[in-house]
Design a protein around this motif. Structure first.
Motif, mmCIF file in Angstrom:
data_model
loop_
_atom_site.group_PDB
_atom_site.id
_atom_site.type_symbol
_atom_site.label_atom_id
_atom_site.label_comp_id
_atom_site.label_asym_id
_atom_site.label_seq_id
_atom_site.Cartn_x
_atom_site.Cartn_y
_atom_site.Cartn_z
ATOM 1 N N LEU A 143 36.585 37.407 38.961
ATOM 2 C CA LEU A 143 38.024 37.187 39.047
ATOM 3 C C LEU A 143 38.430 35.936 38.277
ATOM 4 O O LEU A 143 37.753 34.907 38.337
ATOM 5 C CB LEU A 143 38.462 37.013 40.505
ATOM 6 C CG LEU A 143 38.202 38.164 41.474
ATOM 7 C CD1 LEU A 143 38.795 37.823 42.841
ATOM 8 C CD2 LEU A 143 38.773 39.472 40.946
ATOM 9 N N ASP A 144 39.545 36.032 37.571
ATOM 10 C CA ASP A 144 40.156 34.856 36.968
ATOM 11 C C ASP A 144 40.497 33.861 38.065
ATOM 12 O O ASP A 144 41.158 34.208 39.052
ATOM 13 C CB ASP A 144 41.426 35.277 36.219
ATOM 14 C CG ASP A 144 42.369 34.118 35.976
ATOM 15 O OD1 ASP A 144 42.005 33.221 35.214
ATOM 16 O OD2 ASP A 144 43.474 34.122 36.576
ATOM 17 N N ARG A 145 40.030 32.608 37.910
ATOM 18 C CA ARG A 145 40.250 31.604 38.955
ATOM 19 C C ARG A 145 41.616 30.929 38.841
ATOM 20 O O ARG A 145 42.102 30.357 39.810
ATOM 21 C CB ARG A 145 39.161 30.530 38.899
ATOM 22 C CG ARG A 145 37.727 31.019 39.060
ATOM 23 C CD ARG A 145 37.502 31.785 40.361
ATOM 24 N NE ARG A 145 36.093 31.830 40.720
ATOM 25 C CZ ARG A 145 35.286 32.861 40.492
ATOM 26 N NH1 ARG A 145 35.738 33.941 39.891
ATOM 27 N NH2 ARG A 145 34.010 32.806 40.871
ATOM 28 N N VAL A 146 42.232 30.960 37.674
ATOM 29 C CA VAL A 146 43.489 30.240 37.474
ATOM 30 C C VAL A 146 44.626 30.915 38.231
ATOM 31 O O VAL A 146 45.434 30.250 38.899
ATOM 32 C CB VAL A 146 43.819 30.126 35.975
ATOM 33 C CG1 VAL A 146 45.151 29.390 35.772
ATOM 34 C CG2 VAL A 146 42.705 29.396 35.231
ATOM 35 N N TYR A 147 44.687 32.242 38.153
ATOM 36 C CA TYR A 147 45.787 32.973 38.783
ATOM 37 C C TYR A 147 45.296 33.995 39.815
ATOM 38 O O TYR A 147 45.723 33.976 40.968
ATOM 39 C CB TYR A 147 46.605 33.716 37.711
ATOM 40 C CG TYR A 147 47.374 32.816 36.776
ATOM 41 C CD1 TYR A 147 48.613 32.288 37.135
ATOM 42 C CD2 TYR A 147 46.868 32.498 35.528
ATOM 43 C CE1 TYR A 147 49.320 31.470 36.287
ATOM 44 C CE2 TYR A 147 47.569 31.681 34.662
ATOM 45 C CZ TYR A 147 48.786 31.160 35.042
ATOM 46 O OH TYR A 147 49.481 30.343 34.198
ATOM 47 N N VAL A 148 44.432 34.899 39.388
ATOM 48 C CA VAL A 148 44.131 36.080 40.196
ATOM 49 C C VAL A 148 43.466 35.728 41.517
ATOM 50 O O VAL A 148 43.872 36.214 42.582
ATOM 51 C CB VAL A 148 43.254 37.064 39.395
ATOM 52 C CG1 VAL A 148 42.898 38.275 40.251
ATOM 53 C CG2 VAL A 148 43.982 37.503 38.125
ATOM 54 N N ALA A 149 42.432 34.902 41.480
ATOM 55 C CA ALA A 149 41.724 34.576 42.715
ATOM 56 C C ALA A 149 42.647 33.877 43.705
ATOM 57 O O ALA A 149 42.583 34.136 44.921
ATOM 58 C CB ALA A 149 40.510 33.700 42.413
ATOM 59 N N LYS A 150 43.509 32.993 43.221
ATOM 60 C CA LYS A 150 44.426 32.283 44.131
ATOM 61 C C LYS A 150 45.427 33.244 44.756
ATOM 62 O O LYS A 150 45.763 33.135 45.944
ATOM 63 C CB LYS A 150 45.131 31.153 43.378
ATOM 64 C CG LYS A 150 44.183 30.030 42.986
ATOM 65 C CD LYS A 150 44.889 28.907 42.247
ATOM 66 C CE LYS A 150 43.891 27.802 41.880
ATOM 67 N NZ LYS A 150 44.525 26.667 41.177
ATOM 68 N N LEU A 151 45.912 34.192 43.957
ATOM 69 C CA LEU A 151 46.844 35.188 44.496
ATOM 70 C C LEU A 151 46.176 36.027 45.579
ATOM 71 O O LEU A 151 46.715 36.180 46.687
ATOM 72 C CB LEU A 151 47.337 36.088 43.359
ATOM 73 C CG LEU A 151 48.126 37.333 43.774
ATOM 74 C CD1 LEU A 151 49.433 36.948 44.459
ATOM 75 C CD2 LEU A 151 48.389 38.221 42.565
ATOM 76 N N LEU A 152 45.013 36.572 45.296
ATOM 77 C CA LEU A 152 44.341 37.449 46.255
ATOM 78 C C LEU A 152 43.877 36.687 47.492
ATOM 79 O O LEU A 152 43.941 37.207 48.619
ATOM 80 C CB LEU A 152 43.160 38.145 45.579
ATOM 81 C CG LEU A 152 43.531 39.079 44.422
ATOM 82 C CD1 LEU A 152 42.280 39.658 43.786
ATOM 83 C CD2 LEU A 152 44.455 40.198 44.895
#
Length: 258
Positions: A225-234
């Motif tokens: 997972l992209d840590r900049v956006y995707v992981a934080k969203l999920l």
């Protein structure tokens, strides 16, 4: 919870690319941090359309370091990288400093950080319209707020927009309101932001987020997972579900942007 991948960067860039074509300008100058997806998208668009691109990058100390994968991709796509101090970067909306940049690099079309301006917000309304009738809550990770401002305005009555900021500071609610007023003359849509999931700031992570991202990808058979956006969203949505933030039986859509 559903996942939707929509390519928000091209949505925000499309109006400025049309403007460049109509005006005959051949150089785009824009702004971003060392891990900016917007810089990567601008560089790629420039390569595909034959436009010269310049990226003003926050952090002059990066000029003497090996480029990270994001900036290396920008350079490979032909973007000229101009590293500036953090103090100068904070002047990115200052007309006087922008004029200095034009004098340095020649005539160019300036694109705001993240591509977020009134035209980009209006173009992102279509994202919200595409989600009408499909979800109760549409959630997206937010950097500069342009995608969220447009998406939230495009949702139908009864739907709610939820933004998960990836920067700390608590400033984004005011910024989304400003962008909507510039785009539509008023604040539109039923929306809110939850500032609890930035994990320390833009492109910052911590052991809890790393553990969550690795486990989520493993359980669902996904690439990292992209840590900049995707992981934080999920991670934020998973936490909110555990809090009981969404009505039982409702549909929540995570809009994947990076």
């Amino acid at each position: 919870m559903g996942l939707s991948s929509v390519g928000n960067k091209w949505r925000k860039l499309a109006p400025v690319l049309r403007e460049a074509a109509a005006s005959g300008r051949t150089t785009l100058l824009t702004f971003g941090g060392a891990y900016s997806n917007h810089l990567r998208a601008t560089a790629a668009a420039g390569r595909l359309l034959g436009l010269r691109t310049i990226g003003v990058v926050r952090g002059e100390e990066l000029a003497d370091r090996e480029l990270n994968p994001s900036l290396a991709r920008c350079a490979a796509d032909g973007m000229r990288l101009h590293f500036v101090t953090r103090a100068d970067y904070r002047r990115r909306s200052d007309p006087a400093w922008r004029e200095e940049l034009r004098e340095r690099f020649g005539p160019c079309l300036l694109v705001p950080e993240g591509g977020s301006d009134a035209a980009a917000v209006r173009h992102c309304v279509q994202l919200g319209r595409e989600l009408r009738g499909l979800t109760d809550v549409a959630a997206v990770a937010c950097g500069t707020g342009g995608t969220f401002a447009g998406m939230a305005a495009g949702l139908s009555p009864g739907q709610r927009g939820l933004g998960i900021p990836v920067l700390k500071g608590g400033f984004l609610t005011g910024e989304v309101r400003r962008l909507q007023r510039e785009a539509f003359g008023e604040v539109r849509g039923d929306w809110s932001l939850d500032d609890r999931f930035h994990r320390g700031g833009y492109a910052r992570t911590d052991p809890e987020l790393e553990e969550f991202a690795a486990d989520f990808a493993r359980r669902h058979g996904l690439p990292p997972l992209d840590r900049v956006y995707v992981a934080k969203l999920l991670h934020g949505l998973t936490f909110l579900v555990s809090e009981g933030a969404f009505a039982r039986g409702s549909t929540v859509t995570a809009v994947i942007t990076g």
